[in-house]
Structure formats: C-alpha cells, structure tokens
Design a protein around this motif. Structure first.
Motif, PDB file in Angstrom:
ATOM      1  N   TYR A 321     -61.228   6.950  19.455  1.00 59.18           N
ATOM      2  CA  TYR A 321     -61.849   5.630  19.523  1.00 59.18           C
ATOM      3  C   TYR A 321     -61.027   4.627  18.721  1.00 59.18           C
ATOM      4  O   TYR A 321     -60.623   4.896  17.587  1.00 59.18           O
ATOM      5  CB  TYR A 321     -63.271   5.681  18.961  1.00 59.18           C
ATOM      6  N   GLU A 322     -60.778   3.456  19.305  1.00 65.01           N
ATOM      7  CA  GLU A 322     -60.106   2.396  18.564  1.00 65.01           C
ATOM      8  C   GLU A 322     -60.465   1.031  19.127  1.00 65.01           C
ATOM      9  O   GLU A 322     -60.882   0.895  20.283  1.00 65.01           O
ATOM     10  CB  GLU A 322     -58.586   2.569  18.568  1.00 65.01           C
ATOM     11  N   SER A 323     -60.292   0.028  18.272  1.00 69.12           N
ATOM     12  CA  SER A 323     -60.555  -1.350  18.671  1.00 69.12           C
ATOM     13  C   SER A 323     -59.601  -2.280  17.943  1.00 69.12           C
ATOM     14  O   SER A 323     -59.388  -2.144  16.737  1.00 69.12           O
ATOM     15  CB  SER A 323     -62.005  -1.727  18.334  1.00 69.12           C
ATOM     16  N   ILE A 324     -59.008  -3.217  18.686  1.00 71.00           N
ATOM     17  CA  ILE A 324     -58.195  -4.291  18.117  1.00 71.00           C
ATOM     18  C   ILE A 324     -58.585  -5.573  18.839  1.00 71.00           C
ATOM     19  O   ILE A 324     -58.552  -5.630  20.075  1.00 71.00           O
ATOM     20  CB  ILE A 324     -56.683  -4.054  18.286  1.00 71.00           C
ATOM     21  N   VAL A 325     -58.974  -6.607  18.091  1.00 70.52           N
ATOM     22  CA  VAL A 325     -59.312  -7.907  18.676  1.00 70.52           C
ATOM     23  C   VAL A 325     -58.164  -8.859  18.390  1.00 70.52           C
ATOM     24  O   VAL A 325     -57.705  -8.973  17.244  1.00 70.52           O
ATOM     25  CB  VAL A 325     -60.635  -8.438  18.103  1.00 70.52           C
ATOM     26  N   GLN A 326     -57.712  -9.571  19.435  1.00 71.78           N
ATOM     27  CA  GLN A 326     -56.448 -10.297  19.361  1.00 71.78           C
ATOM     28  C   GLN A 326     -56.611 -11.757  19.779  1.00 71.78           C
ATOM     29  O   GLN A 326     -57.328 -12.065  20.730  1.00 71.78           O
ATOM     30  CB  GLN A 326     -55.426  -9.645  20.298  1.00 71.78           C
ATOM     31  N   ILE A 327     -55.908 -12.621  19.055  1.00 64.24           N
ATOM     32  CA  ILE A 327     -55.819 -14.038  19.414  1.00 64.24           C
ATOM     33  C   ILE A 327     -54.373 -14.324  19.797  1.00 64.24           C
ATOM     34  O   ILE A 327     -53.450 -14.037  19.035  1.00 64.24           O
ATOM     35  CB  ILE A 327     -56.244 -14.934  18.237  1.00 64.24           C
ATOM     36  N   ASN A 328     -54.173 -14.893  20.952  1.00 67.45           N
ATOM     37  CA  ASN A 328     -52.823 -15.107  21.454  1.00 67.45           C
ATOM     38  C   ASN A 328     -52.070 -16.143  20.629  1.00 67.45           C
ATOM     39  O   ASN A 328     -52.611 -17.196  20.281  1.00 67.45           O
ATOM     40  CB  ASN A 328     -52.894 -15.570  22.917  1.00 67.45           C
ATOM     41  N   ASP A 329     -50.833 -15.811  20.289  1.00 67.42           N
ATOM     42  CA  ASP A 329     -49.908 -16.784  19.706  1.00 67.42           C
ATOM     43  C   ASP A 329     -49.083 -17.339  20.863  1.00 67.42           C
ATOM     44  O   ASP A 329     -48.074 -16.770  21.260  1.00 67.42           O
ATOM     45  CB  ASP A 329     -49.017 -16.097  18.665  1.00 67.42           C
ATOM     46  N   PHE A 330     -49.557 -18.449  21.435  1.00 68.04           N
ATOM     47  CA  PHE A 330     -48.962 -18.935  22.675  1.00 68.04           C
ATOM     48  C   PHE A 330     -47.508 -19.332  22.509  1.00 68.04           C
ATOM     49  O   PHE A 330     -46.684 -19.103  23.400  1.00 68.04           O
ATOM     50  CB  PHE A 330     -49.770 -20.119  23.214  1.00 68.04           C
ATOM     51  N   ASP A 331     -47.169 -19.933  21.376  1.00 69.93           N
ATOM     52  CA  ASP A 331     -45.796 -20.388  21.179  1.00 69.93           C
ATOM     53  C   ASP A 331     -44.831 -19.218  21.173  1.00 69.93           C
ATOM     54  O   ASP A 331     -43.839 -19.197  21.904  1.00 69.93           O
ATOM     55  CB  ASP A 331     -45.694 -21.169  19.868  1.00 69.93           C
ATOM     56  N   MET A 332     -45.143 -18.175  20.369  1.00 66.69           N
ATOM     57  CA  MET A 332     -44.258 -17.017  20.308  1.00 66.69           C
ATOM     58  C   MET A 332     -44.280 -16.220  21.608  1.00 66.69           C
ATOM     59  O   MET A 332     -43.256 -15.692  22.038  1.00 66.69           O
ATOM     60  CB  MET A 332     -44.649 -16.122  19.139  1.00 66.69           C
ATOM     61  N   SER A 333     -45.441 -16.126  22.234  1.00 64.80           N
ATOM     62  CA  SER A 333     -45.532 -15.375  23.489  1.00 64.80           C
ATOM     63  C   SER A 333     -44.669 -16.030  24.564  1.00 64.80           C
ATOM     64  O   SER A 333     -44.007 -15.347  25.354  1.00 64.80           O
ATOM     65  CB  SER A 333     -46.991 -15.299  23.954  1.00 64.80           C
ATOM     66  N   LYS A 334     -44.679 -17.344  24.603  1.00 64.54           N
ATOM     67  CA  LYS A 334     -43.862 -18.069  25.583  1.00 64.54           C
ATOM     68  C   LYS A 334     -42.385 -17.798  25.347  1.00 64.54           C
ATOM     69  O   LYS A 334     -41.618 -17.578  26.290  1.00 64.54           O
ATOM     70  CB  LYS A 334     -44.153 -19.562  25.505  1.00 64.54           C
ATOM     71  N   LYS A 335     -41.987 -17.783  24.085  1.00 61.62           N
ATOM     72  CA  LYS A 335     -40.579 -17.567  23.769  1.00 61.62           C
ATOM     73  C   LYS A 335     -40.132 -16.141  24.101  1.00 61.62           C
ATOM     74  O   LYS A 335     -38.993 -15.910  24.485  1.00 61.62           O
ATOM     75  CB  LYS A 335     -40.335 -17.877  22.294  1.00 61.62           C
ATOM     76  N   MET A 336     -41.045 -15.180  23.950  1.00 60.80           N
ATOM     77  CA  MET A 336     -40.685 -13.788  24.196  1.00 60.80           C
ATOM     78  C   MET A 336     -40.902 -13.357  25.645  1.00 60.80           C
ATOM     79  O   MET A 336     -40.601 -12.227  26.005  1.00 60.80           O
ATOM     80  CB  MET A 336     -41.487 -12.877  23.268  1.00 60.80           C
ATOM     81  N   ALA A 337     -41.450 -14.244  26.475  1.00 61.30           N
ATOM     82  CA  ALA A 337     -41.738 -13.890  27.869  1.00 61.30           C
ATOM     83  C   ALA A 337     -40.479 -13.530  28.648  1.00 61.30           C
ATOM     84  O   ALA A 337     -40.554 -12.895  29.704  1.00 61.30           O
ATOM     85  CB  ALA A 337     -42.460 -15.044  28.561  1.00 61.30           C
ATOM     86  N   VAL A 338     -39.313 -13.899  28.122  1.00 59.10           N
ATOM     87  CA  VAL A 338     -38.064 -13.634  28.822  1.00 59.10           C
ATOM     88  C   VAL A 338     -37.873 -12.131  29.063  1.00 59.10           C
ATOM     89  O   VAL A 338     -37.254 -11.731  30.063  1.00 59.10           O
ATOM     90  CB  VAL A 338     -36.869 -14.223  28.032  1.00 59.10           C
ATOM     91  N   LEU A 339     -38.411 -11.302  28.185  1.00 58.49           N
ATOM     92  CA  LEU A 339     -38.262  -9.855  28.370  1.00 58.49           C
ATOM     93  C   LEU A 339     -39.036  -9.369  29.583  1.00 58.49           C
ATOM     94  O   LEU A 339     -38.496  -8.668  30.447  1.00 58.49           O
ATOM     95  CB  LEU A 339     -38.717  -9.107  27.116  1.00 58.49           C
ATOM     96  N   SER A 340     -40.316  -9.722  29.671  1.00 62.35           N
ATOM     97  CA  SER A 340     -41.108  -9.263  30.815  1.00 62.35           C
ATOM     98  C   SER A 340     -40.626  -9.901  32.110  1.00 62.35           C
ATOM     99  O   SER A 340     -40.677  -9.275  33.175  1.00 62.35           O
ATOM    100  CB  SER A 340     -42.591  -9.557  30.591  1.00 62.35           C
ATOM    101  N   GLU A 341     -40.113 -11.127  32.030  1.00 59.09           N
ATOM    102  CA  GLU A 341     -39.594 -11.787  33.231  1.00 59.09           C
ATOM    103  C   GLU A 341     -38.355 -11.094  33.776  1.00 59.09           C
ATOM    104  O   GLU A 341     -38.048 -11.206  34.974  1.00 59.09           O
ATOM    105  CB  GLU A 341     -39.273 -13.251  32.915  1.00 59.09           C
TER     106      GLU A 341
END
Length: 678
Positions: A321-341
């Motif tokens: 059993y595990e739980s992690i609640v997350q709030i998106n860091d939109f600025d950093m996520s946008k910058k790192m999206a190049v990997l998934s793209e």
C-alpha cells in the motif's frame, strides 16, 4: 536571458544528489546547493536522518484544488496501517504497545534504557515495522528483555508473550529473503502469505488462473494475502468487505470527497473506478482504473494510491500500500517535456534487438511535481521518481506517467553535504566533474530511467509477465534495465541537441563516474560487513557496475587503483564503457523479452549478490569519518482545514511538525483504522 539558459538554471535548482538514480533512495554523496531560511533537518538517530519538505505553489491553488489535495492526502493516510500489517503480522500489536509506553512512562528519561527505547521506537516508526526498511533484517534493540518488561510494568502495557519474544529472538529474522537456494516465501516474514505457504504453492496457485484476455493479463495476487485453510490455498482479498475492510472504508470515504472536487471529468472518472476497485477488489476494475488514470493528464493535481509496488514480495506478486499526492510544477514540467516528446527517437536508436523495440511508443508523460503528502510504502522513506502503471500491456497500449518529486529532491539538496565525494573519488578531475555536472547528470538519469527506461522494449509474443518468468529476479532486472537506458543516453550528443545540457561529454562522464563509484564501493556503507546484497536497487547497481568492470578488463576500461592503502575505480575509456552499457542493455532486454530465467539468475547471482569483503571492510572504515547517516526520510507537512459554522472548509493552512515523534504519535492516534489482524 534566453530560454535555453533559463531552462538550465531552473533545472539545476531541482537537481538530485542521490546514489546515481535510485528512485527509492536518498544520497550517499551530496554537493550542497544554496541555503534557505527553511529548516529542512528535524533530527538524527541510529542510521537515519529525518527531514522536512515544503509545498511550493500552495497559495497559488484555488480553495477547490486545496480541498482536493487535502482529501487525497487524508485518503492516503487512512490506509497507513495496512502497510504496517503487510510488512509483518505482529507490527501493529508491537507498535501500539511501544507507543503506549512512550506516552505513559513517567520514570527516569535520562537513563540509557529510556534513550535506547526511544531510538528503537523511532527506528520502528521509520521502517513501518520491526524490520529495517532497507536491509530487511529485524531491528535489534539496545535494551534487554528485562528492561522492556520493566517499562511495560511501569505503564501497564500488555503484549502477548510470543509477540514480546519476537522483538528479541531470531524468529522471522528477515522481512524479505531473496537468497538463492531457500524457499523465499517461507523464509520471508512479510505478511503476504500464511506461515506455511511455500514458493511452489504460490506458483501452482496462479498457474491455474487465466486472464479473460491473454493479451491483457490481470495482476493476479496484487491485492490479496494467500493463506492455507484446512490445507487448501485461499486468497484473502483486500476490499471493503474483505481483508483490511475497516481501513479501506475510510480510504473510500475520503476518495469520495475528492471525487466531489475533481478538476475535470477524466480525473473524476478515474477516481470513480478507484473507489469501485476498493469496494470490490476486482482486478479487471484495477486495470480499467489504471487505463483511465494514465489518460487523465490534465489539471494541477495528481496522486498515487493503492497496492502497487511488489518489491516487498519475495516473488513479486503482491503490492504494498502506498500513497503520494502531487501538485504539478507546470514550469519545470514544460521544460522537461522534451524527453517524452522524443520517446520514439530514443526507442528507435537504442541498442536493443529490433524485435524487442516498440514500433509505436504511446502515451508517455513526464512531469516534475511537488509532493503534498505521502503514506504507506512511500513514507517516511520516499521515492524521488515514479513511473506507473506497472502492467506491461498498459504501458504498450496506453502509455505511462513518469514524475520526479521536485520538492523532495530540493529538500535532500538543502539538508547539507557529507564530504564522501572527496574520500572515494579517484582524482581532482573526477571531483570537479561531479561538482560541476553531477547533479545535472543525476537529474537527467532519473528522468531517462523513468520516462524512457521503464517505457522501452516489449515482450516477445506468448512470453508471460516477468514476475512469472524471472521470478525473484524480476524487480532487479527491470530496475537495472531502466538504469542502463539512462546511462546509455547520458553519453549521447542527443541531449545537447535537445537543449538539455551544454556539454554532453562532461555530463556523461560525471554520470559514469558516479555510477561506477557507487555501484562498486560507496553503496556498501548500507550493508553490515559480511552481508550479501539483497535489496533490488542495490543489486542492480552492483551487477551493472561489476559486469562492465569485468567485461572491460581486457581494454582496461575501468581501472582498479590502490593508493596509500585505499581503493579507487577510475574510468579510462568512457566511449568503450558506453558501448559496454549498450551491450548489457541489449542483453537485459533480451532476458526480459524472452523470459530467460537461467540468464537472469547467472547475471544477478554472478555479479549482483556477493560482495568483495576486503573492499567492503575498507569502505566501512573509510566512511567512519562521516557522521551523516546513510538513510534519510521525511515528516509530512500538516494540512489544517479551517471550518465555518456549517462545517464547510474555508481555508487550509500548512504547518510543519516539530518532531518525528509528534507526527508518528498523531498518526497512530488518528489513523488507526485496523484492529489487530493476522
């Protein structure tokens, strides 16, 4: 300032200083970053350091979003005791007895007995039970049976004699035992199986189960305990009317409140399915939920909640059993999206056999997030990155979500350095590379491990799930395979082409130096002298490093150096080491794709289990000069709702616990939703 420079500054601010990409671990070497006024350090005891983390951007969330975070966090904490019981059948009884002593004792609190008792209790809290969170060995108290009996007497604490004895005796000595040549299920104390269930029982039980759609195999065993009743094997399924039902009822209650404030219909639909899964325990619903959750990529808030990772099962069926609640860091996520793209480019250009490559990598998302709350297997010891879901067919057909826990990484970075780098690095060039590029290399390795590594490759048609084919070696092979993907691409000019680095060669060299240094030496500070390596991530770092060292001997790719009685490992040819990592990646994917048990056994047992005792003794001796504990974990920020006269939430305030004990006692009081279960 141009966008590229801004990206690198922002990326550097979130860099990981860990043991070269272990997504469930904290640093052994650190390079300090800028200090802040926030106090990250809480306390240290035994081999553990307790830290705090902040929640950046909290005030930028709407009240509705804050409510969603609060409800999801409460849902996670509601199941906290499930993890305790999963870890060992007597954990809850022992914890409640120890907490009763701690809160009621009024005697001499300056005595060695009391000090040793409090340290033992804190270690038990940290590990969610009486077995060490990392080594899996039973934690040995530094007080006697008689000492504990006196404390029990002074506080009118009761505990069954056989349970009392287990604190001190050799029974159930190992929570998870993955040693070769033993019955791993029988030899493990983890509470996934009845006391007389064997490896053969488990494998035979699930051999007879067939998924409705063979191309979409259900995760049999993930959410149940397997026991014998009158000699007949039976699953005790985790659901509302089954095992852990009283805690699951509370999880459902809070998930229901979260559903009412969902950000969008996709997120709401996934929550509906998760609630249904908890109510029924149906594994088809679990898959339906994972598909819906993977597709729900919009919004500011996301979460992980349920029975997920199988590392605590010696043969890899049952989820903790595990739980992690997350709030998106939109600025950093946008910058790192190049990997998934560019996931398809990485797949197409990998050294895998063509038959093992995916023709169409779909649905890979990568985000940097800030944690708002953790529970179960994610707390107090937390991951720094996560890639889910785990089902291979969902990854192939729908995709996966990868996240880096930005504020957790930030807290590690600001908790202070250890100085181990200069002791174990071979020369000034290696030290400078680590100081200038090591943190960037670590961050990118984590990202490549999660986004590209776990999402890469495919099984051959007709080959079963890895838990069936590779058995006890499935987890370490998968983590090593993902590590190798990251290592292979860290020494590639593509990263510079994508704007992620200024000098790909130096970043790659820093990554290789750190990985070899850790895999062959510095991670040994976590083992007692004479122990084998058993934890899946430690095993994978050792077999990757030791295999590369041995295979490169003819060309002196990695040189073992002895100087002033100390051992160092120096990489002489980074290009050839890159090629060796590519060869090993190709082989590990072949093993996974073909389900080659004999090959994975030879790889892991040959390179990943046994330790050079001379080097181990030396590492332990050299490490004595560094007082910083080798393990770290966290207390959670406290979310305090403010209510109006009608009981409606008007605001949610964040406070920080002052001590580890304060939070653990509060959790034990508020979230004890399970009776003593066996």
């Amino acid at each position: 300032m141009n966008l590229k420079s801004l990206f690198k500054i922002c990326l550097f601010a979130l860099l990981i200083v860990a043991c070269k990409n272990d997504v469930k671990e904290e640093p052994t070497e650190t390079v300090e970053t800028a200090k802040t006024d926030f106090s990250f350090n809480v306390e240290e005891f035994a081999d553990i350091k307790i830290l705090r983390y902040q929640i950046p951007g909290w005030d930028n969330l709407s009240l509705k979003e804050q409510k969603l975070v609060y409800y999801l966090t409460e849902a996670g904490l509601a199941g906290r005791d499930i993890m305790w019981d999963q870890n060992y059948r007597h954990n809850l009884k022992i914890r409640r007895a120890l907490e009763n002593v701690y809160t009621k004792y009024s005697g001499d609190k300056t005595s060695d007995t009391w000090k040793n008792f409090t340290i033992y209790l804190k270690r038990v809290w940290f590990s969610n039970g009486i077995h060490h969170h990392y080594s899996n060995d039973k934690i040995k108290p530094d007080f006697s049976r008689e000492d504990l009996r006196e404390l029990f007497k002074a506080t009118e604490t009761e505990l069954a004699e056989d349970v009392f004895d287990v604190i001190f005796n050799d029974k159930d000595a190992k929570k998870v035992n993955q040693a070769k040549g033993v019955d791993n299920v029988l030899a493990s104390a983890v509470n996934f199986y009845g006391p007389d269930v064997t490896n053969a029982d488990v494998l035979n039980f699930y051999k007879g189960k067939t998924s409705p759609d063979p191309d979409k195999p259900l995760s049999y065993g993930l959410n149940s305990q397997l026991v014998k009743e009158d000699g007949v094997l039976k699953e005790r399924v985790y659901h509302l009317d089954g095992l852990y039902g009283s805690a699951i009822a509370q999880i459902i209650k809070w998930l229901g409140k979260a559903r009412e404030v969902a950000e969008n219909e996709e997120q709401g639909h996934a929550l509906d399915l998760l609630i249904k899964y908890y109510m029924t325990g149906d594994l088809q619903t679990w898959d339906d939920y994972n598909v819906a959750w993977t597709k729900a990529t919009k919004g500011n808030i996301d979460y992980i909640n349920s029975f997920i990772e199988v590392y605590n099962d010696p043969i890899g069926y049952r989820g903790s059993y595990e739980s992690i609640v997350q709030i998106n860091d939109f600025d950093m996520s946008k910058k790192m999206a190049v990997l998934s793209e560019n996931a398809q480019w990485f797949e197409d250009n990998s050294p895998l056999m063509d038959a093992h490559k995916k023709d169409n990598v779909v649905g890979v998302t990568y985000k940097v997030v800030n944690v708002a709350g953790e529970a179960g297997d994610a707390s107090p010891s937390t991951p720094i990155g996560v890639n889910l879901p785990n089902a291979n067919w969902i990854r192939a057909a729908v995709g996966s979500k990868s996240v880096s826990l930005g504020n957790i990484i930030h807290a590690y970075n600001n908790a202070g350095g250890s100085g181990r780098l200069r002791e174990f690095a071979n020369d000034e060039e290696e030290i400078q590379l680590e100081e200038e590029y090591g943190q960037l290399a670590d961050k990118l390795h984590t990202a490549l491990h999660e986004v590209i590594g776990h999402a890469s490759g495919q099984l051959n048609p007709g080959v079963g799930e890895t838990k069936e084919t590779l058995k006890t070696y499935a987890s370490t092979l998968e983590e090593g395979r993902a590590d190798l993907v990251g290592l292979y691409y860290l020494y590639d000019s593509k990263l510079q082409e994508l704007g992620l680095v200024d000098d790909w060669e130096k970043v790659g060299k820093a990554a290789f130096d750190g990985y070899i240094r850790n895999g062959l030496m510095t991670q040994l500070i976590r083992l007692n002298l004479g122990d084998d390596v058993e934890e899946a991530h430690m095993r994978n770092r050792q077999w990757v490093s030791a295999w590369a060292y041995e295979k490169g001997k003819a060309d002196n790719v990695i040189e073992k150096i002895t100087r002033d009685g100390k051992t160092y490992f120096n990489i002489n040819d980074y290009g050839k080491l890159h090629d060796l990592f590519g060869q090993l990646l190709r082989e590990t994917q072949r093993i996974k794709s073909e389900g080659d048990y004999e090959a994975v056994e030879a790889l892991v047992e040959g390179y990943g289990v046994k330790v050079d005792q001379n080097i181990h003794k030396e590492v332990i001796e050299r490490n004595k000069q560094f007082p910083s504990p080798p393990y770290s974990g966290f207390v959670n920020p406290v979310l305090e709702p403010k209510m109006d006269k009608d009981g409606e939430i008007t605001a949610i305030k964040i406070t920080q616990p002052k001590t580890f004990a304060e939070q653990m006692l509060k959790y034990g009081k508020i979230y004890s939703h399970l009776p003593d279960v066996n």
